[in-house]
Design an enzyme around this catalytic site. Structure first.
Site, PDB file in Angstrom:
ATOM      1  N   GLY A  13       0.628  -1.048   0.435  1.00 59.07           N
ATOM      2  CA  GLY A  13       0.157  -0.011   0.422  1.00 59.07           C
ATOM      3  C   GLY A  13       0.664   1.480   0.298  1.00 59.07           C
ATOM      4  O   GLY A  13       0.694   2.065   0.963  1.00 59.07           O
ATOM      5  N   ALA A  14       1.791   1.595  -1.135  1.00 59.51           N
ATOM      6  CA  ALA A  14       2.669   2.995  -1.344  1.00 59.51           C
ATOM      7  C   ALA A  14       2.085   3.114  -2.390  1.00 59.51           C
ATOM      8  O   ALA A  14       2.994   3.759  -2.373  1.00 59.51           O
ATOM      9  CB  ALA A  14       4.063   2.524  -1.390  1.00 59.51           C
ATOM     10  N   SER A  15       1.093   3.243  -2.699  1.00 62.60           N
ATOM     11  CA  SER A  15       0.604   4.159  -3.812  1.00 62.60           C
ATOM     12  C   SER A  15       0.372   5.336  -3.565  1.00 62.60           C
ATOM     13  O   SER A  15      -0.206   6.573  -3.774  1.00 62.60           O
ATOM     14  CB  SER A  15      -0.409   4.008  -5.016  1.00 62.60           C
ATOM     15  OG  SER A  15      -1.698   3.690  -4.002  1.00 62.60           O
ATOM     16  N   ASN A  91       1.456  -2.103   5.981  1.00 64.82           N
ATOM     17  CA  ASN A  91       1.326  -1.080   5.423  1.00 64.82           C
ATOM     18  C   ASN A  91      -0.300  -1.068   5.415  1.00 64.82           C
ATOM     19  O   ASN A  91      -1.028   0.384   5.362  1.00 64.82           O
ATOM     20  CB  ASN A  91       1.917  -0.538   5.126  1.00 64.82           C
ATOM     21  CG  ASN A  91       1.865   1.653   4.765  1.00 64.82           C
ATOM     22  OD1 ASN A  91       1.557   2.599   5.702  1.00 64.82           O
ATOM     23  ND2 ASN A  91       0.603   2.056   4.094  1.00 64.82           N
ATOM     24  N   SER A 143      -2.488   1.393  14.990  1.00 62.77           N
ATOM     25  CA  SER A 143      -3.031   2.508  14.980  1.00 62.77           C
ATOM     26  C   SER A 143      -3.002   2.669  16.315  1.00 62.77           C
ATOM     27  O   SER A 143      -3.424   1.904  17.355  1.00 62.77           O
ATOM     28  CB  SER A 143      -4.731   2.601  14.618  1.00 62.77           C
ATOM     29  OG  SER A 143      -4.856   4.144  14.781  1.00 62.77           O
ATOM     30  N   TYR A 156     -12.368  -1.289  12.177  1.00 65.13           N
ATOM     31  CA  TYR A 156     -10.819  -0.617  12.727  1.00 65.13           C
ATOM     32  C   TYR A 156      -9.574  -0.888  13.699  1.00 65.13           C
ATOM     33  O   TYR A 156      -9.243  -1.268  13.364  1.00 65.13           O
ATOM     34  CB  TYR A 156     -11.080   0.805  11.806  1.00 65.13           C
ATOM     35  CG  TYR A 156      -9.332   1.430  11.693  1.00 65.13           C
ATOM     36  CD1 TYR A 156      -8.996   1.300  10.469  1.00 65.13           C
ATOM     37  CD2 TYR A 156      -9.126   2.141  12.656  1.00 65.13           C
ATOM     38  CE1 TYR A 156      -7.397   1.492  10.712  1.00 65.13           C
ATOM     39  CE2 TYR A 156      -8.176   2.582  12.291  1.00 65.13           C
ATOM     40  CZ  TYR A 156      -7.424   2.246  11.206  1.00 65.13           C
ATOM     41  OH  TYR A 156      -6.027   2.895  10.899  1.00 65.13           O
ATOM     42  N   ALA A 158     -10.118  -3.802  15.993  1.00 65.25           N
ATOM     43  CA  ALA A 158     -10.293  -4.560  16.526  1.00 65.25           C
ATOM     44  C   ALA A 158      -9.220  -5.021  15.388  1.00 65.25           C
ATOM     45  O   ALA A 158      -8.583  -5.915  15.633  1.00 65.25           O
ATOM     46  CB  ALA A 158     -11.845  -5.353  16.128  1.00 65.25           C
ATOM     47  N   LYS A 160      -7.061  -3.908  13.728  1.00 63.89           N
ATOM     48  CA  LYS A 160      -5.277  -3.027  14.648  1.00 63.89           C
ATOM     49  C   LYS A 160      -5.035  -3.666  15.529  1.00 63.89           C
ATOM     50  O   LYS A 160      -4.236  -3.631  16.386  1.00 63.89           O
ATOM     51  CB  LYS A 160      -5.372  -1.256  14.400  1.00 63.89           C
ATOM     52  CG  LYS A 160      -6.353  -0.498  13.365  1.00 63.89           C
ATOM     53  CD  LYS A 160      -4.519  -1.274  12.492  1.00 63.89           C
ATOM     54  CE  LYS A 160      -4.861  -0.373  11.024  1.00 63.89           C
ATOM     55  NZ  LYS A 160      -3.382  -0.562  10.007  1.00 63.89           N
ATOM     56  N   ILE A 189      -2.017  10.679  12.072  1.00 64.57           N
ATOM     57  CA  ILE A 189      -1.461  11.637  11.100  1.00 64.57           C
ATOM     58  C   ILE A 189      -1.790  12.276  10.070  1.00 64.57           C
ATOM     59  O   ILE A 189      -2.694  12.571   9.343  1.00 64.57           O
ATOM     60  CB  ILE A 189      -0.367  10.606   9.999  1.00 64.57           C
ATOM     61  CG1 ILE A 189      -0.200   9.451  11.370  1.00 64.57           C
ATOM     62  CG2 ILE A 189       0.757  10.683   9.321  1.00 64.57           C
ATOM     63  CD1 ILE A 189       1.032  10.118  12.628  1.00 64.57           C
TER      64      ILE A 189
HETATM   65  P1  NAP Z   1      -4.265   5.888   2.695  1.00 64.33           P
HETATM   66  O1  NAP Z   1      -3.479   7.189   1.733  1.00 64.33           O
HETATM   67  O2  NAP Z   1      -5.554   5.617   2.382  1.00 64.33           O
HETATM   68  O3  NAP Z   1      -3.318   4.355   1.711  1.00 64.33           O
HETATM   69  C1  NAP Z   1      -3.612   3.559   1.741  1.00 64.33           C
HETATM   70  C2  NAP Z   1      -2.767   2.708   1.109  1.00 64.33           C
HETATM   71  O4  NAP Z   1      -2.574   0.889   0.906  1.00 64.33           O
HETATM   72  C3  NAP Z   1      -3.173   3.356  -0.220  1.00 64.33           C
HETATM   73  O5  NAP Z   1      -1.637   3.098  -0.759  1.00 64.33           O
HETATM   74  C4  NAP Z   1      -3.599   2.154  -0.973  1.00 64.33           C
HETATM   75  O6  NAP Z   1      -3.236   2.028  -2.393  1.00 64.33           O
HETATM   76  C5  NAP Z   1      -3.517   0.800   0.292  1.00 64.33           C
HETATM   77  N1  NAP Z   1      -4.294  -0.715  -0.112  1.00 64.33           N
HETATM   78  C6  NAP Z   1      -5.878  -0.035   0.559  1.00 64.33           C
HETATM   79  N2  NAP Z   1      -6.281  -1.383   0.159  1.00 64.33           N
HETATM   80  C7  NAP Z   1      -5.211  -2.223  -0.363  1.00 64.33           C
HETATM   81  C8  NAP Z   1      -5.380  -3.960  -0.892  1.00 64.33           C
HETATM   82  N3  NAP Z   1      -6.614  -4.080  -0.200  1.00 64.33           N
HETATM   83  N4  NAP Z   1      -4.579  -4.050  -1.446  1.00 64.33           N
HETATM   84  C9  NAP Z   1      -3.096  -3.536  -2.019  1.00 64.33           C
HETATM   85  N5  NAP Z   1      -3.184  -2.275  -0.831  1.00 64.33           N
HETATM   86  C10 NAP Z   1      -4.065  -1.836  -0.303  1.00 64.33           C
HETATM   87  O7  NAP Z   1      -4.155   5.774   4.417  1.00 64.33           O
HETATM   88  P2  NAP Z   1      -2.433   6.491   5.155  1.00 64.33           P
HETATM   89  O8  NAP Z   1      -3.213   7.084   6.142  1.00 64.33           O
HETATM   90  O9  NAP Z   1      -1.544   5.865   4.218  1.00 64.33           O
HETATM   91  O10 NAP Z   1      -2.423   4.641   5.875  1.00 64.33           O
HETATM   92  C11 NAP Z   1      -1.204   4.341   5.869  1.00 64.33           C
HETATM   93  C12 NAP Z   1      -1.745   2.926   6.624  1.00 64.33           C
HETATM   94  O11 NAP Z   1      -2.027   3.665   8.059  1.00 64.33           O
HETATM   95  C13 NAP Z   1      -2.425   2.227   7.373  1.00 64.33           C
HETATM   96  O12 NAP Z   1      -2.892   0.863   7.968  1.00 64.33           O
HETATM   97  C14 NAP Z   1      -3.635   2.977   8.204  1.00 64.33           C
HETATM   98  O13 NAP Z   1      -4.854   2.166   8.739  1.00 64.33           O
HETATM   99  C15 NAP Z   1      -2.627   3.381   9.095  1.00 64.33           C
HETATM  100  N6  NAP Z   1      -2.820   4.550  10.131  1.00 64.33           N
HETATM  101  C16 NAP Z   1      -2.709   6.122   9.766  1.00 64.33           C
HETATM  102  C17 NAP Z   1      -3.056   6.988  10.374  1.00 64.33           C
HETATM  103  C18 NAP Z   1      -3.466   8.066   9.918  1.00 64.33           C
HETATM  104  O14 NAP Z   1      -3.446   8.954  11.050  1.00 64.33           O
HETATM  105  N7  NAP Z   1      -3.386   8.881   8.389  1.00 64.33           N
HETATM  106  C19 NAP Z   1      -2.998   7.207  11.832  1.00 64.33           C
HETATM  107  C20 NAP Z   1      -2.708   5.651  11.900  1.00 64.33           C
HETATM  108  C21 NAP Z   1      -2.716   4.061  10.976  1.00 64.33           C
HETATM  109  P3  NAP Z   1      -4.640   1.743  -3.435  1.00 64.33           P
HETATM  110  O15 NAP Z   1      -5.078   4.129  -3.245  1.00 64.33           O
HETATM  111  O16 NAP Z   1      -3.935   1.732  -4.554  1.00 64.33           O
HETATM  112  O17 NAP Z   1      -5.751   0.721  -3.094  1.00 64.33           O
END
Ligand code: NAP
Length: 248
Positions: A13-15, A91, A143, A156, A158, A160, A189
């Site tokens: 999930g690095a896009s 991720n 998280s 979510y 559960a 995490k 974040i």
């Molecule tokens: P984000 O901007 O929505 O990015 C999520 C990434 O996951 C995207 O690259 C997406 O790729 C990929 N993804 C989603 N479903 C997928 C699947 N089935 N297979 C492969 N890739 C998939 O989210 P983020 O905020 O960066 O979060 C990243 C991680 O950090 C997550 O695990 C999230 O729960 C955790 N987190 C985030 C926060 C926050 O405040 N942002 C806080 C705590 C934890 P596509 O778009 O290509 O599908």
């Protein structure tokens, strides 16, 4: 000299967001980077070039993290393309928020499968390689919500919390093989996603954080550099909170 010179990392999930920041920070630190995306195809393809500009090997794979067989294929392809795998970062994650009363079975299953089952999928697929190498670092992104719960996010939180139990179990099972397993727990974040939220609400969240700001994707990425590097070789089974002191 980078902290990750000579290591190959796979980041799911690095896009965009945190995963993208981890990929870029890893490339800056000298790691070869394999990464996945699912729906953001163009962004995923563009990232390949961005990473390669740091002089490392980089390749994106379109792969659904929740699909067990796809994860097996992915890991085999990465090992074939890169000649090894040293760091695995789970991720990829989604949210499907609602109060329990309105949460459907589908919302539960999707979130648990993408967030939690995905970790099982890639770890299971990578273990043989890590054992042969007698080493490896697994980093699962959980998280603070997984540590304390959150109204409207039963699925979510559960998923995490499940990641925390999984991470610790893997650390216990694979420690004797030199394989480390840790989790990183981001707090609030600020990403593209949070930019669209009401500024007053967001400022309220910032004020409640001891460090008085939201975190950046780079804050999370630096914690992942530490846990992937040889600066953390005696650290396993831990959850590293990157939350500005939010949950203390
Ligand atoms: P984000 O901007 O929505 O990015 C999520 C990434 O996951 C995207 O690259 C997406 O790729 C990929 N993804 C989603 N479903 C997928 C699947 N089935 N297979 C492969 N890739 C998939 O989210 P983020 O905020 O960066 O979060 C990243 C991680 O950090 C997550 O695990 C999230 O729960 C955790 N987190 C985030 C926060 C926050 O405040 N942002 C806080 C705590 C934890 P596509 O778009 O290509 O599908």
């Amino acid at each position: 000299m980078g902290l990750l010179d000579g290591k190959t990392a796979l980041i799911t999930g690095a896009s965009k967001g945190i995963g993208k920041a981890i990929a870029i920070t890893y490339a800056k630190e000298g790691a070869n980077v394999a990464f996945t995306y699912l729906s953001s195809v163009e962004k995923g393809q563009a990232l390949e070039g961005e990473l390669a500009a740091f002089g490392v090997q980089a390749k994106g794979y379109r792969s659904d993290a929740s699909d067990f067989e796809a994860a097996g294929e992915l890991v085999n392809n990465v090992i074939a393309d890169f000649g090894g795998l040293h760091i695995l970062i789970n991720n990829a994650g989604i949210t499907k928020d609602n109060l329990l009363m309105r949460m459907t079975e589908e919302m539960w299953d999707q979130v648990v499968n993408v967030n939690l089952k995905s970790c099982f999928n890639t770890v299971k697929a990578s273990t043989r390689n890590f054992m042969k190498q007698r080493g490896g670092s697994i980093i699962n992104i959980t998280s603070v919500v997984g540590l304390r719960g959150n109204a409207g996010q039963a699925n979510y939180s559960a998923s995490k919390a499940g990641i925390v139990g999984f991470t610790k179990s893997v650390a216990l099972e694979l420690g004797s093989r030199g394989i480390r397993s840790n989790a990183v727990a981001p707090g609030f974040i600020e990403t593209e996603m949070t930019e669209v939220l009401d500024e007053k609400t967001v400022q309220g969240w910032r004020d409640a954080i001891p460090l008085k700001r939201g975190g950046t994707p780079e804050d999370v990425a630096q914690a992942c550099v530490f846990l992937g590097s040889d600066h953390s070789t005696y650290i396993t089974g831990q959850v590293l909170q990157v939350d500005g002191g939010m949950l203390t």
